[in-house]
Design a protein around this motif. Structure first.
Motif, PDB file in Angstrom:
ATOM      1  N   MET A  69      50.373  32.339  40.271  1.00  0.00           N
ATOM      2  CA  MET A  69      50.022  32.944  38.804  1.00  0.00           C
ATOM      3  C   MET A  69      50.790  33.793  38.653  1.00  0.00           C
ATOM      4  SD  MET A  69      46.541  34.976  37.932  1.00  0.00           S
ATOM      5  CE  MET A  69      47.251  36.629  38.715  1.00  0.00           C
ATOM      6  N   CYS A 185      43.867  40.068  46.066  1.00  0.00           N
ATOM      7  CA  CYS A 185      42.990  40.335  44.631  1.00  0.00           C
ATOM      8  C   CYS A 185      41.663  39.848  44.841  1.00  0.00           C
ATOM      9  CB  CYS A 185      43.538  39.554  43.298  1.00  0.00           C
ATOM     10  SG  CYS A 185      42.518  39.622  42.069  1.00  0.00           S
ATOM     11  N   CYS A 188      41.116  36.370  42.536  1.00  0.00           N
ATOM     12  CA  CYS A 188      41.468  34.985  43.095  1.00  0.00           C
ATOM     13  C   CYS A 188      42.122  34.987  44.611  1.00  0.00           C
ATOM     14  CB  CYS A 188      42.620  34.841  42.168  1.00  0.00           C
ATOM     15  SG  CYS A 188      44.143  35.803  42.354  1.00  0.00           S
ATOM     16  N   HIS A 206      44.287  41.759  40.170  1.00  0.00           N
ATOM     17  CA  HIS A 206      45.555  41.473  39.347  1.00  0.00           C
ATOM     18  C   HIS A 206      45.000  41.951  37.801  1.00  0.00           C
ATOM     19  CE1 HIS A 206      46.766  38.168  42.177  1.00  0.00           C
ATOM     20  NE2 HIS A 206      47.627  38.873  42.042  1.00  0.00           N
ATOM     21  N   CYS A 209      43.344  38.875  35.998  1.00  0.00           N
ATOM     22  CA  CYS A 209      41.930  38.707  36.685  1.00  0.00           C
ATOM     23  C   CYS A 209      41.189  39.823  36.250  1.00  0.00           C
ATOM     24  CB  CYS A 209      42.222  38.911  38.335  1.00  0.00           C
ATOM     25  SG  CYS A 209      43.104  37.347  39.026  1.00  0.00           S
TER      26      CYS A 209
END
Ligand SMILES: [Zn+2]
Ligand SMILES: [Zn+2]
Length: 257
Positions: A69, A185, A188, A206, A209
């Motif tokens: 990501m 994180c 995720c 993040h 996120c």
């Protein structure tokens, strides 16, 4: 059992190899194009299956297509990763010794920073402290430019962070070489370089996120300790949302992280 590779799989792999990393929507488009050109079965939701077929054939070569990501916008990216060389040594053939040392030191700064960025001033100050061979500032500037072009670093307003490709390739290396500072994180569970930190319990998330997680919450509270989330939520104007004064911590809620 591994499914057969078709010309579509081979074409897809060639294009991905030449790019090194591709954004999710580009990758989906490429998937469709390859299947159309080579007249093989296509379904838009079968990209992951398509890639795992390729991966099963790449395995003996210690290569893998990995999904990651972007820490900037949360969009998916696909990169071809070399599993045989999991360290910075994989860059060794492309750069000189002192360029690699500059990269390692830059990575130290970024990974141990609070926000995931190192300023160009701080990086350039390292140039004449290199043990392998000192570099002039001008030279170091040029090397940084190449690291950005080669997508190991990305730059924004004179601040450098790790490129998505670098994070996908070096996640394991960073987690094992920076055990005290590298964190995952809470949402995720992948490595988080640009992130926000809960001041109460120390978990990190993040930015994309954070944005996604708090979108569904009436009041931003830490998913781990349930304390009020004290950082600004990216893409959300707190002053427009329901009265934060209820929490009695308005001052903290507008803090920039
Ligand atoms: Zn995350
Ligand atoms: Zn917390």
């Amino acid at each position: 059992m591994a499914t057969q590779m078709t010309d579509a799989h081979r074409r897809f792999l060639q294009v991905l190899m030449s790019h090194g990393i591709m954004e999710g929507s580009e990758t989906r488009k490429l998937h469709r194009q390859c299947c159309e050109i080579d007249k093989v079965y296509y379904a838009h939701d079968k990209l992951d299956d398509f890639i795992s077929t390729i991966n099963s054939h790449l395995q003996p070569l210690f290569m893998q297509i990995r999904k990651g990501m972007s820490e900037d916008d949360g969009r998916a990216h696909y990169a071809l990763v070399n599993l045989a060389e999991t360290e910075i040594t994989k860059m060794a053939s492309d750069y000189t010794e002192n360029e690699l040392e500059l990269f390692r030191k830059t990575m130290d700064l970024i990974v141990s920073s609070e926000n995931g960025f190192a300023s160009s001033t701080d990086i350039l100050n390292l140039a004449d402290q290199l043990k392998t061979k000192k570099m002039k500032k001008k030279e170091a500037e040029q090397v940084l430019k190449v690291f950005v072009e080669d997508r190991w670093l990305s730059e924004r307003n004179g601040e450098y962070t790790l490129h998505t490709r670098c994070i996908i390739e070096m996640e394991q290396y960073i987690l094992s070489n920076y055990p005290d500072v590298a964190r995952k994180c809470n949402i995720c569970h992948s490595l988080a370089i640009q992130s926000q930190l809960c001041e109460s319990c120390g978990i990190v998330m993040h930015l994309p996120c954070v944005r996604k997680y708090f979108r569904a919450q009436t009041e931003p509270r830490c998913p781990q300790c349930n304390d009020f989330w004290s950082c600004d939520i990216p893409g959300m104007n707190r002053t427009d949302s329901q009265s934060p004064s209820k929490t009695g911590r308005t001052e903290k809620s507008t803090r920039r992280c």
